[in-house]
Design a protein around this motif. Structure first.
Motif, mmCIF file in Angstrom:
data_model
loop_
_atom_site.group_PDB
_atom_site.id
_atom_site.type_symbol
_atom_site.label_atom_id
_atom_site.label_comp_id
_atom_site.label_asym_id
_atom_site.label_seq_id
_atom_site.Cartn_x
_atom_site.Cartn_y
_atom_site.Cartn_z
ATOM 1 N N ILE A 45 12.817 8.415 17.588
ATOM 2 C CA ILE A 45 11.446 8.878 17.341
ATOM 3 C C ILE A 45 10.443 7.964 18.031
ATOM 4 C CG2 ILE A 45 9.711 9.179 15.529
ATOM 5 C CD1 ILE A 45 11.985 10.104 13.685
ATOM 6 N N ALA A 46 10.702 6.647 17.982
ATOM 7 C CA ALA A 46 9.813 5.699 18.662
ATOM 8 C C ALA A 46 9.803 5.953 20.166
ATOM 9 C CB ALA A 46 10.249 4.268 18.363
ATOM 10 N N GLY A 47 10.951 6.266 20.713
ATOM 11 C CA GLY A 47 11.020 6.538 22.148
ATOM 12 C C GLY A 47 10.231 7.763 22.540
ATOM 13 N N VAL A 48 10.339 8.826 21.751
ATOM 14 C CA VAL A 48 9.611 10.054 22.060
ATOM 15 C C VAL A 48 8.106 9.835 21.918
ATOM 16 C CG1 VAL A 48 9.192 12.416 21.287
ATOM 17 C CG2 VAL A 48 11.533 11.566 21.492
ATOM 18 N N LEU A 49 7.678 9.049 20.915
ATOM 19 C CA LEU A 49 6.257 8.757 20.757
ATOM 20 C C LEU A 49 5.697 8.010 21.964
ATOM 21 C CD1 LEU A 49 6.117 7.750 16.979
ATOM 22 C CD2 LEU A 49 5.146 9.791 18.039
ATOM 23 N N GLU A 50 6.567 7.244 22.643
ATOM 24 C CA GLU A 50 6.147 6.524 23.850
ATOM 25 C C GLU A 50 6.375 7.353 25.109
ATOM 26 O OE1 GLU A 50 8.373 2.916 23.839
ATOM 27 O OE2 GLU A 50 7.510 2.195 21.958
ATOM 28 N N ASP A 51 6.667 8.626 24.951
ATOM 29 C CA ASP A 51 6.987 9.520 26.060
ATOM 30 C C ASP A 51 8.134 8.946 26.889
ATOM 31 O OD1 ASP A 51 6.858 11.795 27.569
ATOM 32 O OD2 ASP A 51 5.276 11.053 28.889
ATOM 33 N N ASP A 52 9.193 8.578 26.210
ATOM 34 C CA ASP A 52 10.363 8.011 26.866
ATOM 35 C C ASP A 52 11.608 8.627 26.246
ATOM 36 O OD1 ASP A 52 11.933 6.413 28.501
ATOM 37 O OD2 ASP A 52 10.681 4.643 28.191
ATOM 38 N N SER A 53 12.765 8.182 26.692
ATOM 39 C CA SER A 53 14.028 8.723 26.198
ATOM 40 C C SER A 53 14.256 8.327 24.743
ATOM 41 C CB SER A 53 15.183 8.206 27.061
ATOM 42 O OG SER A 53 16.429 8.543 26.489
ATOM 43 N N PRO A 54 14.906 9.180 23.963
ATOM 44 C CA PRO A 54 15.258 8.807 22.590
ATOM 45 C C PRO A 54 16.325 7.712 22.521
ATOM 46 C CG PRO A 54 15.348 11.190 22.904
ATOM 47 C CD PRO A 54 15.257 10.578 24.255
ATOM 48 N N TYR A 55 16.975 7.405 23.636
ATOM 49 C CA TYR A 55 18.102 6.483 23.642
ATOM 50 C C TYR A 55 17.684 5.139 24.242
ATOM 51 C CZ TYR A 55 20.830 10.641 22.623
ATOM 52 O OH TYR A 55 21.321 11.780 22.040
ATOM 53 N N PRO A 56 17.853 4.035 23.511
ATOM 54 C CA PRO A 56 17.463 2.725 24.050
ATOM 55 C C PRO A 56 18.247 2.345 25.301
ATOM 56 C CG PRO A 56 18.725 2.483 22.004
ATOM 57 C CD PRO A 56 18.382 3.935 22.141
ATOM 58 N N GLU A 57 19.511 2.810 25.416
ATOM 59 C CA GLU A 57 20.281 2.530 26.622
ATOM 60 C C GLU A 57 19.574 3.084 27.854
ATOM 61 O OE1 GLU A 57 23.282 3.197 23.253
ATOM 62 O OE2 GLU A 57 21.402 4.034 23.951
ATOM 63 N N VAL A 58 19.049 4.303 27.716
ATOM 64 C CA VAL A 58 18.360 4.940 28.842
ATOM 65 C C VAL A 58 17.024 4.255 29.106
ATOM 66 C CG1 VAL A 58 17.409 7.105 29.717
ATOM 67 C CG2 VAL A 58 19.512 7.121 28.362
ATOM 68 N N ARG A 59 16.300 3.932 28.041
ATOM 69 C CA ARG A 59 14.998 3.287 28.219
ATOM 70 C C ARG A 59 15.130 1.932 28.901
ATOM 71 N NH1 ARG A 59 14.262 5.045 22.815
ATOM 72 N NH2 ARG A 59 14.087 2.936 21.968
ATOM 73 N N SER A 60 16.260 1.239 28.696
ATOM 74 C CA SER A 60 16.440 -0.086 29.293
ATOM 75 C C SER A 60 16.831 -0.009 30.763
ATOM 76 C CB SER A 60 17.514 -0.871 28.528
ATOM 77 O OG SER A 60 18.797 -0.310 28.728
ATOM 78 N N ALA A 61 17.312 1.140 31.218
ATOM 79 C CA ALA A 61 17.836 1.233 32.581
ATOM 80 C C ALA A 61 17.061 2.187 33.480
ATOM 81 C CB ALA A 61 19.305 1.673 32.550
ATOM 82 N N VAL A 62 16.344 3.147 32.899
ATOM 83 C CA VAL A 62 15.700 4.204 33.693
ATOM 84 C C VAL A 62 14.209 4.236 33.361
ATOM 85 C CG1 VAL A 62 15.739 6.636 34.330
ATOM 86 C CG2 VAL A 62 17.845 5.514 33.559
ATOM 87 N N ALA A 63 13.370 4.199 34.376
ATOM 88 C CA ALA A 63 11.922 4.262 34.181
ATOM 89 C C ALA A 63 11.499 5.652 33.730
ATOM 90 C CB ALA A 63 11.201 3.889 35.474
ATOM 91 N N ASN A 64 10.394 5.723 32.995
ATOM 92 C CA ASN A 64 9.889 7.014 32.523
ATOM 93 C C ASN A 64 8.695 7.488 33.353
ATOM 94 O OD1 ASN A 64 8.132 5.054 31.599
ATOM 95 N ND2 ASN A 64 7.658 6.138 29.688
ATOM 96 N N THR A 65 8.563 6.959 34.564
ATOM 97 C CA THR A 65 7.517 7.389 35.487
ATOM 98 C C THR A 65 8.153 7.728 36.831
ATOM 99 O OG1 THR A 65 7.102 5.105 36.192
ATOM 100 C CG2 THR A 65 5.765 5.972 34.369
ATOM 101 N N ASP A 66 7.413 8.469 37.645
ATOM 102 C CA ASP A 66 7.943 8.864 38.945
ATOM 103 C C ASP A 66 6.795 9.103 39.908
ATOM 104 O OD1 ASP A 66 9.914 9.857 40.880
ATOM 105 O OD2 ASP A 66 8.993 11.815 40.490
ATOM 106 N N ASP A 67 7.017 8.746 41.161
ATOM 107 C CA ASP A 67 6.044 9.001 42.220
ATOM 108 C C ASP A 67 6.657 10.001 43.206
ATOM 109 O OD1 ASP A 67 4.206 9.043 44.221
ATOM 110 O OD2 ASP A 67 4.285 6.899 44.680
ATOM 111 N N PRO A 68 6.236 11.257 43.174
ATOM 112 C CA PRO A 68 6.837 12.276 44.052
ATOM 113 C C PRO A 68 6.582 12.036 45.534
ATOM 114 C CG PRO A 68 5.594 13.284 42.240
ATOM 115 C CD PRO A 68 5.233 11.830 42.261
ATOM 116 N N THR A 69 5.654 11.137 45.877
ATOM 117 C CA THR A 69 5.337 10.915 47.287
ATOM 118 C C THR A 69 6.262 9.904 47.958
ATOM 119 O OG1 THR A 69 3.745 9.131 46.793
ATOM 120 C CG2 THR A 69 2.915 11.407 46.781
ATOM 121 N N ILE A 70 7.130 9.236 47.205
ATOM 122 C CA ILE A 70 8.036 8.246 47.786
ATOM 123 C C ILE A 70 9.033 8.948 48.706
ATOM 124 C CG2 ILE A 70 9.890 6.603 47.264
ATOM 125 C CD1 ILE A 70 8.457 5.870 44.728
ATOM 126 N N PRO A 71 9.226 8.467 49.946
ATOM 127 C CA PRO A 71 10.190 9.097 50.861
ATOM 128 C C PRO A 71 11.610 9.061 50.310
ATOM 129 C CG PRO A 71 8.749 7.558 52.030
ATOM 130 C CD PRO A 71 8.503 7.340 50.570
#
Length: 719
Positions: A45-71
């Protein structure tokens, strides 16, 4: 479907909606539609409130932002990816990074035919694309085992056209299910694919300037920690990998009594049951996958299955001679044997067309398996039915929900970020399927494979049917029967059925078009190169062997030549494992309905039955130390030092794997390959630390019983 972060703040709605209702709404988004042992409800629930993954494993390894302009799909990423797919795919993720940086620094920023030679700084997305292409060549194409076994076991040497079409068809036909399976196996937040988190953590470590994971842990940066651990791993591996190999096969009990056969059977690592418990070689520990990536509850299930089936049931059957196998002491090796204890000579029961000959079989010997080999087949039977039962009981609601949900409707920030990109058109999958299906038909019809087209179609149907349940179990845990009954005595047909059925189910899934074409083209190039390398291998003088190919050939004898009806249905009760696999998940499910908080909810029988599927050629040295290390990091450290675990755990796993891989390559090319392996021949290669693990009764495979000249064991007659 809407989400909290997508809704504008409205004070009136806050007044009208009770707090507990809003919490329930968030919980419905955060929690999966099944009882997931990986989930922590409060953290989710804390992860979803932060607009992130519900799983701490994912939050520690994968960013919750993205830049579509990156080549992403640049000349640089394609060039590096294809070169590494061809030359040396091992640790490509690590070695591509400095090359990409050097390309960005030294090549001119010019354009040729509209393609930029140097599009700027080497980006993380370019790195990912190049690594995915390189990873295609990291493992051999599964169908190359067909070619090798046909040549070595059955003396069939078909031309390159046959080999290429079989390899391409088996490797690429599975891509066609990507458009269907990705909504079930990739988009839901519960499908975390634990081992991929290690890869993601390394990407972020190499490219991020600061720690982007969860928490505020101080100390060393991830980048510096990685290089310290990487250097230590590479340096240390020279000890168990070259200087003191006894630390790799650390069967210390056998060293004390090297000629005591029962003790060696119990504690040995080569042919025994591996109760010595310890190894100091990360290559042995991570042989079945990094223990720092698999969740502890899944590791505990695998360990429980290993202890019961291979440390309890196997010794009972073996030492009581229940299956008449102790005369040859073949406990943990892949070789089959006849009723004199010698290696089974399959050529003695084959006709000129490489099919089974009943008269020759009755004149020679029945086929005997080691106790461990037989148990491993029984567990594979149980996993087939357990997977379907478990998927129906636990995943049916999620499967139904996902079948009606689009990517932008997913309750996961990463799926919604991916929805910005154009998805692979469905007709691409259709074209791939039809073209590779045609290749498959041509290869099995033009050449004498004894493999009917209808069985080819059945293999694909089975693969399509199993891909969702098996994929969902693997996504949360990290972890060949029909043809043998239908077409007994046809080993090549069996291998083809197995390969098309398995590899179709196992191929990767894709979400964006650059990734799709990168995988397809890299697969074609890497598969072609691997066929060329395989054509060279029989002429090399260094004695290279491939344990997985040996197991593949052994299976072709069991399932294709002898056939399961003759091998299992009559002589042994292994077919009862099908019933066991069906009933076990059902029993625990019914108990959990009555007692929802019972520890039995953590039992996952598909994992228990299939988790030891690497045996053989894996053995206890690859399972017990793996589980011990997993307990330390995935249970103790994760619970007591969570901030350290979230920042460093996956980075440490990547560093240890990379260090061992680099060190192994350097040892081989610097110390073992030159001068025909004569470096240190009379010094380091022969000293006690490198000879003691290979001179015991365990290493030599000394039999417990010996036969008199002309005698044999087992039944007096067989059919």
């Amino acid at each position: 479907m809407s989400f909290p972060q997508d809704i504008k703040h409205d004070e009136s709605s806050d007044v009208e909606k009770p707090l507990w209702t809003k919490v329930m709404d968030i919980a419905a988004i955060a929690l999966p539609d099944f009882d997931d042992p990986n989930i922590d409800k409060e953290a989710a629930i804390a992860g979803v409130l932060e607009d992130d993954s519900p799983y701490p494993e994912v939050r520690s390894a994968v960013a919750n932002t993205d830049d579509p302009t990156i080549p992403v799909s640049t000349l640089r990423s394609w060039t590096l990816g294809l070169i590494w797919a061809i030359i040396i795919p091992i640790v490509a993720q690590l070695l591509i990074f400095p090359l990409g940086r050097a390309w960005a620094s030294f090549l001119p920023n010019v354009t040729i035919f509209g393609v930029a030679i140097n599009p700027g700084p080497f980006t993380i997305k370019e790195h990912v694309l190049a690594t995915i292409m390189a990873s295609v060549g990291a493992g051999s194409a599964y169908a190359t085992d067909i070619v090798a076994v046909q040549r070595v076991f059955y003396n069939q040497n078909y031309n390159f056209g046959y080999q290429w079409m079989v390899v391409m068809s088996t490797q690429l036909i599975g891509f066609s299910i990507g458009g269907i399976a990705r909504r079930f196996l990739v988009q839901p937040p519960s499908m975390i694919w634990p081992y991929n988190l290690v890869t993601c953590a390394l990407f972020n470590t190499l490219h991020a300037q600061e720690y982007a994971g969860m928490g505020n842990r101080g100390g060393l940066s991830r980048e510096r920690f990685f290089f310290y651990a990487f250097a230590g791993s590479a340096i240390w591996y020279t000890v168990p990998g070259y200087l003191f190999q006894g630390l790799s096969y650390f069967s210390w009990v056998c060293w004390i009594v090297p000629n005591n056969i029962p003790v060696n059977q119990m504690f040995g690592y080569v042919h025994g049951m591996g109760m010595s418990l310890v190894t100091f070689d990360w290559a042995q520990i991570a042989y079945i996958g990094s223990p720092l990536a698999t969740p502890w509850w899944a590791e505990a299930n695998i360990l429980a299955g290993f202890v019961f089936f291979f440390w309890f049931l196997t010794p009972v059957l073996h030492f009581t001679n229940a299956w008449e196998t102790n005369t040859s002491f073949q406990n943990l090796i892949t070789r089959l044997f006849d009723n004199t204890g010698s290696a089974y000579n399959v050529s003695r029961i084959l006709g000129s067309d490489a099919t089974f000959n009943q008269q020759d079989y009755e004149a020679y010997s029945p086929l005997f398996l080691s106790t461990t080999f037989a148990i491993s087949y029984g567990l594979s039977f149980a996993s087939i039915t357990a997977t379907l039962t478990h998927a129906f009981l636990y995943f049916r609601k999620q499967i139904w929900t996902q079948s009606r949900r689009a990517m932008h409707e997913q309750p996961d920030v990463h799926a919604r970020l991916m929805s910005r990109y154009p998805q692979v058109p469905e007709w691409w999958y259709v074209v791939i399927f039809l073209s590779m299906f045609t290749f498959g038909i041509i290869s099995i019809e033009v050449w004498d494979t004894k493999f009917p087209v209808q069985w080819f179609i059945l293999a694909l149907v089975i693969a399509f049917f199993y891909v969702i349940p098996i994929g969902m179990i693997q996504a949360i845990t990290n972890q060949q029967v029909v043809i043998g009954y239908g077409l007994p005595g046809r080993p090549v047909a069996m291998m083809m059925f197995k390969t098309w059925g398995y590899i179709t189910m196992a191929q990767g899934l894709f979400c964006s078009s650059p990734m799709f074409w990168a995988q397809v083209i890299a697969t074609v190039i890497a598969g072609t190169v691997q066929l060329g390398v395989q054509a060279w291998i029989p002429h090399q003088k260094d004695g290279f062997i491939c344990p997985s190919t040996e197991v593949f050939g052994t299976a072709s004898i069991i399932w294709g030549v002898i056939g399961p009806a003759r091998q299992f249905s009559k002589a042994r009760s292994l077919t009862f494992f099908f019933l066991v696999g069906f009933l076990c998940p059902l029993i625990t499910y019914l108990i959990s309905l009555k007692f929802p908080n019972t520890w039995l909810r953590y039992l996952n029988f598909p994992v228990i039955f299939s988790g030891t599927g690497a045996i053989p050629p894996a053995s206890a040295v690859n399972y017990v130390p793996w589980a011990i290390v997993g307990f330390v990091f995935q249970y103790v450290i994760r619970r007591r030092h969570f901030s350290w675990w979230t920042k460093y755990n996956y980075v440490l796993s990547a560093a240890l794997d990379s260090g061992v891989a680099i060190s192994a390559v350097l040892i081989f090319f610097c110390l073992q390959y030159p001068l025909n392996g004569s470096i240190g021949l009379n010094t380091v290669q022969t000293w006690w630390g490198n000879s003691v693990p290979f001179t015991t009764a365990d290493a030599l495979g000394t039999p417990m019983l010996t036969l008199k000249e002309g005698d044999f064991f087992g039944p007096r007659t067989w059919h």
